[in-house]
Design a protein around this motif. Sequence first.
Motif, short mmCIF file in Angstrom:
data_model
loop_
_atom_site.label_atom_id
_atom_site.label_comp_id
_atom_site.label_asym_id
_atom_site.label_seq_id
_atom_site.Cartn_x
_atom_site.Cartn_y
_atom_site.Cartn_z
N LEU B 280 38.92 46.14 30.79
CA LEU B 280 40.31 46.64 30.83
C LEU B 280 41.27 45.50 31.15
O LEU B 280 42.32 45.35 30.51
CB LEU B 280 40.45 47.75 31.89
CG LEU B 280 41.88 48.26 32.09
CD1 LEU B 280 42.25 49.27 31.02
CD2 LEU B 280 42.06 48.86 33.48
N LEU B 281 40.92 44.70 32.16
CA LEU B 281 41.84 43.65 32.61
C LEU B 281 41.85 42.45 31.69
O LEU B 281 42.85 41.72 31.63
CB LEU B 281 41.51 43.26 34.06
CG LEU B 281 41.76 44.41 35.06
CD1 LEU B 281 41.32 44.02 36.45
CD2 LEU B 281 43.22 44.85 35.06
N ASP B 282 40.75 42.22 30.95
CA ASP B 282 40.82 41.20 29.88
C ASP B 282 41.83 41.63 28.82
O ASP B 282 42.59 40.82 28.30
CB ASP B 282 39.45 41.04 29.21
CG ASP B 282 38.49 40.22 30.06
OD1 ASP B 282 38.95 39.60 31.04
OD2 ASP B 282 37.28 40.21 29.75
N GLU B 283 41.81 42.93 28.51
CA GLU B 283 42.67 43.44 27.44
C GLU B 283 44.10 43.67 27.93
O GLU B 283 45.05 43.49 27.18
CB GLU B 283 42.08 44.74 26.88
CG GLU B 283 40.79 44.51 26.08
CD GLU B 283 39.95 45.78 25.85
OE1 GLU B 283 40.25 46.82 26.44
OE2 GLU B 283 38.98 45.69 25.06
N GLU B 284 44.22 44.11 29.20
CA GLU B 284 45.54 44.45 29.74
C GLU B 284 45.66 43.92 31.18
O GLU B 284 45.62 44.71 32.14
CB GLU B 284 45.74 45.98 29.72
CG GLU B 284 45.59 46.59 28.34
CD GLU B 284 45.88 48.09 28.35
OE1 GLU B 284 47.02 48.45 28.05
OE2 GLU B 284 44.96 48.87 28.66
N PRO B 285 45.79 42.61 31.33
CA PRO B 285 45.76 42.02 32.69
C PRO B 285 46.88 42.54 33.59
O PRO B 285 46.74 42.51 34.82
CB PRO B 285 45.90 40.51 32.43
CG PRO B 285 46.34 40.36 31.01
CD PRO B 285 45.88 41.58 30.28
N GLU B 286 47.95 43.04 33.01
CA GLU B 286 49.07 43.53 33.82
C GLU B 286 48.70 44.80 34.60
O GLU B 286 49.47 45.24 35.46
CB GLU B 286 50.31 43.79 32.94
CG GLU B 286 50.19 44.95 31.98
CD GLU B 286 49.42 44.64 30.69
OE1 GLU B 286 48.81 43.55 30.60
OE2 GLU B 286 49.42 45.49 29.78
N LEU B 287 47.52 45.38 34.32
CA LEU B 287 47.12 46.60 35.03
C LEU B 287 46.34 46.33 36.31
O LEU B 287 45.89 47.27 36.98
CB LEU B 287 46.27 47.49 34.10
CG LEU B 287 46.98 48.03 32.85
CD1 LEU B 287 46.03 48.92 32.04
CD2 LEU B 287 48.23 48.81 33.23
N ALA B 288 46.18 45.06 36.68
CA ALA B 288 45.35 44.74 37.86
C ALA B 288 45.84 45.47 39.12
O ALA B 288 45.04 46.02 39.89
CB ALA B 288 45.31 43.23 38.09
#
Lengths: 69, 329
Positions: B280-288
Amino acid sequence: MSAAFEHPDVVLCPGGPMLLRGDHVVEDADGVRHRTTRAVTAVCRCDKSASFPWCDGTHKVLPDRLRPA
Amino acid sequence: MAMQIPQARGPLTEALFGALRSGSDDFYPVLAVGPVEGEDAALALWVLYELHYRGFDDVSDEMEWDPQLLRLRVALERDLEQRLRERFTSPQGLSVVEDFFDWVAEHDGASVADHVQRAADRDQVLELLRVRSIYHLKESDPVAWVVPRLGVRAKAALTELQYDEYGNGDPNRLHHHLYARGLEACGLEAAYGAHLDEVPLEVLEQNNAMSLFGLHRRLRGAALGHLAAFEATSSMPSRRMVQGLERLGLPAEIVEYYAEHVEADAVHEQLAVRAICGALLDEEPELADDVWFGAFTCLDLEDRFARTMLDHWGADRLGAGEDRREEVA
């Protein structure tokens, strides 16, 4: 373009178990064979699991020096 | 068969449940009830969420997408999310994949499993099994909402975990079915939602947080962070549950439910942190930050649940004292 992804069958988790994907028979040090029962299985690498050869999370309460690499 | 509408716990649930049972689709009198909090608000939200899961025998299925009910749901959700966010402080400089397990170890709170392992009596354990049933009879369902909202790698990783939750294709291994069989073996009602009327506020909030995260696409990071924290605090407590249930001579079926979670969740915690949240965070790092928010909320709500139950049983000091002695030894 759509990429092809890495998807290994064996994953060594840092400080934790080895994940096995698929059906396998694991032989322990006493020669007893254990067949996997789920799509992904965690095999103990710290030797402290009460469910050996499967992981039961015990590595998390070991000091760093006793955890697997 | 679905459940019946539960007992009301205040003015909002009185009005809402009466309107739902009446078959009318006029909910303006319900919307006119002033702001409520506590169990009344939490139970109202729980029932509104339940319309999206299995529904109620005494409510029309049409109500799932009623605009007035959705308006009420949004108001209750905003309150819940705001309260959850106020309790959360974002960890600075930590990597979800590399630091998650250490962070969980530092933030893990009170434990009902410790009490069950060492000291709980049979009545306390049966009560725990009943109040836990509100989640365990729909185990893994809230996070299933997240699947279509993910990129390729995170989607494959989440369904790899959920396939195991749902029995690897074998209905006899499906986790919430194992729990229902365990309840029945203990002589407890195993119907979905059967014990809702006796659950404390904290159980309703645990359930509601999972539905909130699952049903809102914008909160997919929190849903997967919650999942990772849930799995990362399951394997060893499940072992303690097994030991406590065996100490009390409870039936093999309920022991089996927890024994299954010792091994399953030792796998799932690795998948949830490394494969699911990692992808998930590789694809959407802003969600950390949302991943951490979901993880914190899971631990925080479980801590509040455990404190409520331990206080209710007069058990809190015993557990804490024994923990300290164990550390000294």
